[in-house]
Design a protein around this motif. Structure first.
Motif, PDB file in Angstrom:
ATOM      1  N   THR A 132      17.393 132.637  50.997  1.00 51.97           N
ATOM      2  CA  THR A 132      17.124 131.420  51.756  1.00 51.97           C
ATOM      3  C   THR A 132      16.839 131.783  53.203  1.00 51.97           C
ATOM      4  N   VAL A 133      15.717 131.324  53.708  1.00 55.29           N
ATOM      5  CA  VAL A 133      15.338 131.534  55.108  1.00 55.29           C
ATOM      6  C   VAL A 133      15.327 130.172  55.789  1.00 55.29           C
ATOM      7  N   THR A 134      16.097 130.057  56.875  1.00 58.52           N
ATOM      8  CA  THR A 134      16.242 128.780  57.565  1.00 58.52           C
ATOM      9  C   THR A 134      15.905 128.948  59.036  1.00 58.52           C
ATOM     10  N   GLY A 135      14.996 128.131  59.526  1.00 58.69           N
ATOM     11  CA  GLY A 135      14.652 128.127  60.942  1.00 58.69           C
ATOM     12  C   GLY A 135      15.067 126.818  61.578  1.00 58.69           C
ATOM     13  N   LEU A 136      15.552 126.883  62.817  1.00 58.53           N
ATOM     14  CA  LEU A 136      16.000 125.684  63.532  1.00 58.53           C
ATOM     15  C   LEU A 136      15.299 125.599  64.877  1.00 58.53           C
ATOM     16  N   TRP A 137      14.739 124.433  65.158  1.00 53.40           N
ATOM     17  CA  TRP A 137      14.144 124.120  66.455  1.00 53.40           C
ATOM     18  C   TRP A 137      14.928 122.942  67.018  1.00 53.40           C
ATOM     19  N   ALA A 138      15.725 123.177  68.059  1.00 57.24           N
ATOM     20  CA  ALA A 138      16.619 122.134  68.571  1.00 57.24           C
ATOM     21  C   ALA A 138      15.884 121.040  69.322  1.00 57.24           C
ATOM     22  N   SER A 139      14.660 121.303  69.763  1.00 53.83           N
ATOM     23  CA  SER A 139      13.883 120.302  70.486  1.00 53.83           C
ATOM     24  C   SER A 139      12.424 120.415  70.066  1.00 53.83           C
ATOM     25  N   PRO A 140      11.650 119.348  70.197  1.00 51.00           N
ATOM     26  CA  PRO A 140      10.247 119.384  69.769  1.00 51.00           C
ATOM     27  C   PRO A 140       9.370 120.048  70.815  1.00 51.00           C
ATOM     28  N   PRO A 141       8.162 120.454  70.438  1.00 54.29           N
ATOM     29  CA  PRO A 141       7.211 120.952  71.431  1.00 54.29           C
ATOM     30  C   PRO A 141       6.718 119.816  72.309  1.00 54.29           C
ATOM     31  N   SER A 142       5.972 120.152  73.322  1.00 50.77           N
ATOM     32  CA  SER A 142       5.438 119.125  74.215  1.00 50.77           C
ATOM     33  C   SER A 142       4.595 118.117  73.432  1.00 50.77           C
ATOM     34  N   GLY A 143       4.929 116.839  73.548  1.00 49.64           N
ATOM     35  CA  GLY A 143       4.211 115.794  72.825  1.00 49.64           C
ATOM     36  C   GLY A 143       4.809 115.445  71.481  1.00 49.64           C
ATOM     37  N   GLY A 144       5.794 116.223  71.016  1.00 44.82           N
ATOM     38  CA  GLY A 144       6.434 115.930  69.744  1.00 44.82           C
ATOM     39  C   GLY A 144       5.826 116.719  68.592  1.00 44.82           C
ATOM     40  N   TRP A 145       6.452 116.604  67.425  1.00 45.96           N
ATOM     41  CA  TRP A 145       5.991 117.323  66.237  1.00 45.96           C
ATOM     42  C   TRP A 145       4.801 116.614  65.608  1.00 45.96           C
ATOM     43  N   THR A 146       3.757 117.369  65.338  1.00 49.32           N
ATOM     44  CA  THR A 146       2.606 116.873  64.587  1.00 49.32           C
ATOM     45  C   THR A 146       2.332 117.872  63.469  1.00 49.32           C
ATOM     46  N   GLU A 147       2.405 117.418  62.225  1.00 51.21           N
ATOM     47  CA  GLU A 147       2.329 118.343  61.095  1.00 51.21           C
ATOM     48  C   GLU A 147       1.692 117.657  59.895  1.00 51.21           C
ATOM     49  N   ASP A 148       0.936 118.419  59.142  1.00 50.39           N
ATOM     50  CA  ASP A 148       0.327 117.949  57.893  1.00 50.39           C
ATOM     51  C   ASP A 148       0.893 118.800  56.761  1.00 50.39           C
ATOM     52  N   ILE A 149       1.816 118.234  55.985  1.00 47.77           N
ATOM     53  CA  ILE A 149       2.487 118.957  54.916  1.00 47.77           C
ATOM     54  C   ILE A 149       1.771 118.653  53.604  1.00 47.77           C
ATOM     55  N   GLN A 150       1.105 119.657  53.067  1.00 46.73           N
ATOM     56  CA  GLN A 150       0.307 119.476  51.865  1.00 46.73           C
ATOM     57  C   GLN A 150       1.179 119.558  50.609  1.00 46.73           C
ATOM     58  N   LYS A 151       0.733 118.897  49.567  1.00 51.90           N
ATOM     59  CA  LYS A 151       1.377 118.970  48.262  1.00 51.90           C
ATOM     60  C   LYS A 151       1.360 120.413  47.763  1.00 51.90           C
ATOM     61  N   PRO A 152       2.440 120.899  47.129  1.00 52.66           N
ATOM     62  CA  PRO A 152       2.468 122.287  46.646  1.00 52.66           C
ATOM     63  C   PRO A 152       1.342 122.560  45.649  1.00 52.66           C
ATOM     64  N   VAL A 153       0.774 123.752  45.732  1.00 51.93           N
ATOM     65  CA  VAL A 153      -0.303 124.132  44.818  1.00 51.93           C
ATOM     66  C   VAL A 153       0.236 124.260  43.401  1.00 51.93           C
ATOM     67  N   SER A 154       1.407 124.877  43.264  1.00 51.98           N
ATOM     68  CA  SER A 154       2.024 125.047  41.945  1.00 51.98           C
ATOM     69  C   SER A 154       2.956 123.877  41.653  1.00 51.98           C
ATOM     70  N   SER A 155       2.897 123.395  40.418  1.00 51.67           N
ATOM     71  CA  SER A 155       3.769 122.280  40.021  1.00 51.67           C
ATOM     72  C   SER A 155       5.228 122.702  39.952  1.00 51.67           C
ATOM     73  N   ALA A 156       5.475 124.027  39.906  1.00 50.76           N
ATOM     74  CA  ALA A 156       6.856 124.517  39.852  1.00 50.76           C
ATOM     75  C   ALA A 156       7.510 124.509  41.230  1.00 50.76           C
ATOM     76  N   ASP A 157       6.702 124.510  42.287  1.00 49.87           N
ATOM     77  CA  ASP A 157       7.237 124.496  43.639  1.00 49.87           C
ATOM     78  C   ASP A 157       7.614 123.075  44.050  1.00 49.87           C
ATOM     79  N   LYS A 158       8.440 122.998  45.107  1.00 47.81           N
ATOM     80  CA  LYS A 158       8.946 121.690  45.517  1.00 47.81           C
ATOM     81  C   LYS A 158       9.101 121.663  47.035  1.00 47.81           C
ATOM     82  N   ILE A 159       8.656 120.575  47.648  1.00 47.92           N
ATOM     83  CA  ILE A 159       8.822 120.371  49.096  1.00 47.92           C
ATOM     84  C   ILE A 159       9.574 119.069  49.322  1.00 47.92           C
TER      85      ILE A 159
END
Length: 530
Positions: free
Chosen positions: A201-228
């Motif tokens: 397990t790899v865990t990253g923590l960002w205690a504060s957002p970047p300038s302007g806040g978080w902007t992210e596009d999280i795509q559906k997993p390519v493999s049906s076995a994966d999970k987000i």
């Protein structure tokens, strides 16, 4: 036979302050992706995968490990919020237990070099690691071996991920590079493995957002076995149960759920964050010389008893991570002399481990350094309401460091962590915390029913740089250059040898004169008798 890739699980969680602004169109979920826009929140990104997805050399090391926990913290200050209140000193912390007690392998250190770069000065665990004290002889509360190294940046780790994991991907390589590059701005990164689950397990923590806040596009997993899994949560204190953290917000599984699902739950937490005003600063006396004193200063707001449940016993503690260049004297710091304790505002030395040789220079010390857990004699504000700034001091010692052309070397000392530890009643049960963080080094030195309230370090950089006077190499203007001292030493040895030789010759000459006089006197006496 080809190796089948295991299922990869990713959990992305954003944590907003209760008063943080939020509009529903900032998080949009579709059947293909989830889009986040200008979100003001802390962020945790956790990825879990199996051994099959790792490079062979890393997989071989983990198969020889019972548990391996890596904790990295930035040298930049940050405000820790619930439920990520726990802290470690800046740098890379490695907690390791081999699968077999007599197992000796240099492979772990080799892998650490490969992943984190040459700054990791490690040969093999039995030589470079230290053994932390055991809380119980029957049940291990922490790993059996411990290591620390100063690591200001995770650039080597990012390059390793991009050259191995990202390069093997047929699709999603660009996203892999982007995610790995984001680790360079993380405040804390954890890597965990245990032989029971055989997962990493790899865990990253960002205690504060970047300038302007978080902007992210999280795509559906390519493999049906994966999970987000996605979560947008807000933490609140439960007035009825101070040991609990109450969470509320929205959850979703990207690519499976059609709408964001509201949720509300609570759990008991061992780690709690105090208000930002509960801070501390660390400094050293100047000039430091070879006997520096660490000063830990706290405002009155940090001395207030934390909001722990009634009936708990709370004490203020600090946990020091000292590199091999600086150390403490266990006999001096562990004394029960009330005058010494009162002078330094120390209540007790509860544990220490690592290199404590009082005479060894730094270049002969094999292990990385030492750890120290102190209880601080914090004043009771009820009896001392006028306290505005309170300081505890810890006398330390510097080792002799290698010579340099300037005549000085720099010793880097990470800031310690400072926290309140409150022991709960025996009947209190600590339930499952989905965001719990263990194997921090100092948490295993307390009982399982202890709650921790973290203070916040206040500085631009959480590492103290001490200038240490050393032997000056050829090229400087000081009379204490290495060449001058070498010539002076040779001259002193030669003069000493000549002096000893002269003394021996003088004694022999004096003895010869006395023998001649004695012989002459005896011969004269014999002639008179004749």
């Amino acid at each position: 036979m080809p190796v089948t890739r295991s299922t990869m699980k990713r959990r992305i969680t954003y944590f907003q302050a209760p008063n943080a602004p939020f509009e529903q169109d900032q998080v949009v979920l579709t059947s293909k992706n989830l889009v986040i826009r200008d979100l003001d929140a802390a962020r945790e990104n956790r990825i879990t995968f199996g051994l099959e997805d790792l490079p062979e050399e890393l997989r071989d090391v983990l198969k020889q490990s019972h548990e391996l926990h890596l904790r990295w913290a930035t040298e930049r200050p940050y405000i820790a919020i619930a439920p990520f209140a726990s802290r470690v000193s800046p740098g890379l912390h490695v907690h390791y237990t081999p699968l077999k007690k007599d197992l000796s392998s240099e492979a772990l250190c080799s892998v650490l070099h490969t992943i984190f770069g040459e700054k990791v000065n490690c040969s093999k665990p039995e030589d470079s690691f230290i053994t932390p004290p055991a809380l119980s002889t029957r049940f291990a509360a922490s790993a059996s071996l411990q290591y620390w190294s100063r690591l200001p940046s995770l650039q080597a780790l990012v390059s390793f991920i991009q050259n191995t994991a990202c390069r093997q991907l047929k699709t999603g390589s660009a996203e892999c590079h982007e995610n790995s590059n984001s680790l360079l701005s993380a405040d804390a990164v954890d890597i965990d493995y245990n032989s029971i689950s055989s997962t990493v397990t790899v865990t990253g923590l960002w205690a504060s957002p970047p300038s302007g806040g978080w902007t992210e596009d999280i795509q559906k997993p390519v493999s049906s076995a994966d999970k987000i899994e996605f979560g947008l949560l807000t933490a609140e204190k439960d007035a009825a149960a101070p040991e609990d953290v109450k969470m509320g917000g929205l959850l979703a599984v990207v690519g499976s759920d059609k709408t964001l699902k509201p949720t509300m739950f609570s759990f008991p937490s061992r780690h709690h964050a105090l208000p930002a005003t509960a801070s501390y600063t660390v400094s050293f006396n100047h000039p430091t010389g070879l006997h520096p004193t660490m000063s830990i200063s706290l405002p009155s707001s940090a001395l207030e008893r934390p909001p722990a449940p009634d009936g708990t016993k709370c004490a203020l503690h600090t946990y020091l991570t000292l590199p091999s260049s600086i150390f403490g004297d266990q006999y001096q710091l562990g004394t029960t002399d009330p005058l010494f304790r009162e002078l330094h505002n120390l209540a007790a030395l509860h544990s220490f481990s690592g290199e404590t040789d009082l005479e060894a220079p730094d270049w002969v010390v094999q292990r990385w350094g030492s750890n120290w857990l102190f209880e601080l004699a914090a004043p009771a504000l009820e009896s001392s309401p006028a306290v505005s700034n309170w300081t505890a001091t810890i006398p330390l010692h510097l080792r002799y460091l290698p010579p340099s052309e300037s005549g000085y070397q720099t010793a880097n000392v990470p800031w310690p962590v400072v926290f309140w530890a409150c022991t709960m009643d025996d009947g209190t049960k600590m339930g499952v915390n989905p965001f719990d963080r263990t194997n921090l080094g100092w948490d295993g030195l307390f009982g399982p029913r202890t709650m921790f309230y973290q203070l916040h370090p206040s500085s631009d950089k959480l590492v103290e740089e001490l200038e240490v006077p050393v032997l000056q190499l050829k090229g400087g203007n000081s009379i204490f250059q290495a060449r001058n001292i070498e010539l002076a030493t040779c001259a002193a040895i030669t003069l000493g040898f000549l002096w000893v030789l002269w003394r021996l010759l003088r004694v022999a000459w004096s003895s010869g004169i006395r023998e001649d006089k004695s012989r002459s006197s005896k011969e004269s006496h014999d002639k008179k008798e004749d």
